[in-house]
Scaffold this motif. Structure first.
Motif, PDB file in Angstrom:
ATOM      1  N   VAL A 138       0.840  -1.203   0.000  1.00  0.00           N
ATOM      2  CA  VAL A 138       0.000   0.000   0.000  1.00  0.00           C
ATOM      3  C   VAL A 138       0.874   1.251   0.000  1.00  0.00           C
ATOM      4  O   VAL A 138       0.619   2.210  -0.735  1.00  0.00           O
ATOM      5  N   THR A 139       1.920   1.237   0.810  1.00  0.00           N
ATOM      6  CA  THR A 139       2.851   2.365   0.852  1.00  0.00           C
ATOM      7  C   THR A 139       3.506   2.576  -0.509  1.00  0.00           C
ATOM      8  O   THR A 139       3.630   3.708  -0.978  1.00  0.00           O
ATOM      9  N   LEU A 140       3.907   1.497  -1.164  1.00  0.00           N
ATOM     10  CA  LEU A 140       4.529   1.597  -2.474  1.00  0.00           C
ATOM     11  C   LEU A 140       3.550   2.164  -3.500  1.00  0.00           C
ATOM     12  O   LEU A 140       3.924   3.023  -4.315  1.00  0.00           O
ATOM     13  N   ALA A 141       2.298   1.735  -3.449  1.00  0.00           N
ATOM     14  CA  ALA A 141       1.291   2.257  -4.382  1.00  0.00           C
ATOM     15  C   ALA A 141       1.078   3.751  -4.169  1.00  0.00           C
ATOM     16  O   ALA A 141       0.977   4.520  -5.141  1.00  0.00           O
ATOM     17  N   LEU A 142       1.027   4.184  -2.917  1.00  0.00           N
ATOM     18  CA  LEU A 142       0.877   5.614  -2.632  1.00  0.00           C
ATOM     19  C   LEU A 142       2.083   6.409  -3.127  1.00  0.00           C
ATOM     20  O   LEU A 142       1.935   7.499  -3.687  1.00  0.00           O
ATOM     21  N   GLN A 143       3.285   5.871  -2.935  1.00  0.00           N
ATOM     22  CA  GLN A 143       4.485   6.569  -3.379  1.00  0.00           C
ATOM     23  C   GLN A 143       4.546   6.672  -4.895  1.00  0.00           C
ATOM     24  O   GLN A 143       4.975   7.694  -5.425  1.00  0.00           O
ATOM     25  N   VAL A 144       4.123   5.639  -5.593  1.00  0.00           N
ATOM     26  CA  VAL A 144       4.095   5.702  -7.055  1.00  0.00           C
ATOM     27  C   VAL A 144       3.070   6.738  -7.504  1.00  0.00           C
ATOM     28  O   VAL A 144       3.315   7.494  -8.450  1.00  0.00           O
ATOM     29  N   GLY A 145       1.926   6.797  -6.823  1.00  0.00           N
ATOM     30  CA  GLY A 145       0.935   7.819  -7.142  1.00  0.00           C
ATOM     31  C   GLY A 145       1.473   9.220  -6.935  1.00  0.00           C
ATOM     32  O   GLY A 145       1.251  10.116  -7.762  1.00  0.00           O
ATOM     33  N   ILE A 146       2.192   9.444  -5.841  1.00  0.00           N
ATOM     34  CA  ILE A 146       2.805  10.745  -5.589  1.00  0.00           C
ATOM     35  C   ILE A 146       3.845  11.053  -6.654  1.00  0.00           C
ATOM     36  O   ILE A 146       3.958  12.194  -7.124  1.00  0.00           O
ATOM     37  N   LEU A 147       4.612  10.052  -7.058  1.00  0.00           N
ATOM     38  CA  LEU A 147       5.621  10.242  -8.095  1.00  0.00           C
ATOM     39  C   LEU A 147       4.978  10.683  -9.412  1.00  0.00           C
ATOM     40  O   LEU A 147       5.444  11.635 -10.052  1.00  0.00           O
ATOM     41  N   VAL A 148       3.907  10.038  -9.803  1.00  0.00           N
ATOM     42  CA  VAL A 148       3.209  10.411 -11.039  1.00  0.00           C
ATOM     43  C   VAL A 148       2.658  11.827 -10.924  1.00  0.00           C
ATOM     44  O   VAL A 148       2.746  12.623 -11.863  1.00  0.00           O
ATOM     45  N   TRP A 149       2.104  12.170  -9.771  1.00  0.00           N
ATOM     46  CA  TRP A 149       1.548  13.499  -9.546  1.00  0.00           C
ATOM     47  C   TRP A 149       2.641  14.573  -9.656  1.00  0.00           C
ATOM     48  O   TRP A 149       2.452  15.592 -10.322  1.00  0.00           O
ATOM     49  N   VAL A 150       3.796  14.324  -9.028  1.00  0.00           N
ATOM     50  CA  VAL A 150       4.894  15.301  -9.066  1.00  0.00           C
ATOM     51  C   VAL A 150       5.430  15.450 -10.487  1.00  0.00           C
ATOM     52  O   VAL A 150       5.704  16.565 -10.941  1.00  0.00           O
ATOM     53  N   ILE A 151       5.562  14.349 -11.206  1.00  0.00           N
ATOM     54  CA  ILE A 151       6.040  14.433 -12.591  1.00  0.00           C
ATOM     55  C   ILE A 151       5.056  15.225 -13.448  1.00  0.00           C
ATOM     56  O   ILE A 151       5.466  16.063 -14.272  1.00  0.00           O
ATOM     57  N   ASN A 152       3.748  15.007 -13.254  1.00  0.00           N
ATOM     58  CA  ASN A 152       2.754  15.780 -13.997  1.00  0.00           C
ATOM     59  C   ASN A 152       2.851  17.261 -13.678  1.00  0.00           C
ATOM     60  O   ASN A 152       2.744  18.109 -14.574  1.00  0.00           O
ATOM     61  N   LEU A 153       3.060  17.604 -12.413  1.00  0.00           N
ATOM     62  CA  LEU A 153       3.207  19.011 -12.045  1.00  0.00           C
ATOM     63  C   LEU A 153       4.473  19.614 -12.650  1.00  0.00           C
ATOM     64  O   LEU A 153       4.476  20.773 -13.080  1.00  0.00           O
ATOM     65  N   LEU A 154       5.551  18.848 -12.664  1.00  0.00           N
ATOM     66  CA  LEU A 154       6.796  19.347 -13.274  1.00  0.00           C
ATOM     67  C   LEU A 154       6.622  19.576 -14.772  1.00  0.00           C
ATOM     68  O   LEU A 154       7.105  20.573 -15.311  1.00  0.00           O
ATOM     69  N   LEU A 155       5.934  18.676 -15.446  1.00  0.00           N
ATOM     70  CA  LEU A 155       5.744  18.826 -16.894  1.00  0.00           C
ATOM     71  C   LEU A 155       4.785  19.960 -17.226  1.00  0.00           C
ATOM     72  O   LEU A 155       4.840  20.524 -18.322  1.00  0.00           O
ATOM     73  N   ALA A 156       3.919  20.343 -16.292  1.00  0.00           N
ATOM     74  CA  ALA A 156       2.960  21.416 -16.527  1.00  0.00           C
ATOM     75  C   ALA A 156       3.567  22.799 -16.293  1.00  0.00           C
ATOM     76  O   ALA A 156       2.935  23.803 -16.604  1.00  0.00           O
ATOM     77  N   GLN A 157       4.796  22.848 -15.770  1.00  0.00           N
ATOM     78  CA  GLN A 157       5.431  24.141 -15.528  1.00  0.00           C
ATOM     79  C   GLN A 157       5.785  24.814 -16.852  1.00  0.00           C
ATOM     80  O   GLN A 157       6.250  24.171 -17.786  1.00  0.00           O
ATOM     81  N   PRO A 158       5.576  26.142 -16.913  1.00  0.00           N
ATOM     82  CA  PRO A 158       5.908  26.862 -18.166  1.00  0.00           C
ATOM     83  C   PRO A 158       7.405  26.987 -18.378  1.00  0.00           C
ATOM     84  O   PRO A 158       8.193  26.899 -17.523  1.00  0.00           O
TER      85      PRO A 158
END
Length: 60
Positions: free
Chosen positions: A40-60
């Motif tokens: 469960v911890t690993l699944a949450l961390q992967v979700g956070i990783l995907v979220w952070v990568i999406n935020l980084l790619l959305a930066q101008p």
């Protein structure tokens, strides 16, 4: 903002590395953690990783 996201990215990758190391270990390593807790911890961390990568790619 970008500095914060990069720090989050690094910390999340480090957390995933630690969790995957624990998953490969012997169970029970303590009475309070099971393999399902680590998964469960690993699944949450992967979700956070995907979220952070999406935020980084959305930066101008």
């Amino acid at each position: 903002m970008i500095t914060f996201l990069i720090v989050m990215l690094v910390l999340t990758v480090m957390g995933i590395g630690g969790t995957s190391y624990y998953i490969q270990g012997e169970y029970p390593r303590s009475k309070s953690f099971t393999r399902s807790d680590d998964l469960v911890t690993l699944a949450l961390q992967v979700g956070i990783l995907v979220w952070v990568i999406n935020l980084l790619l959305a930066q101008p």
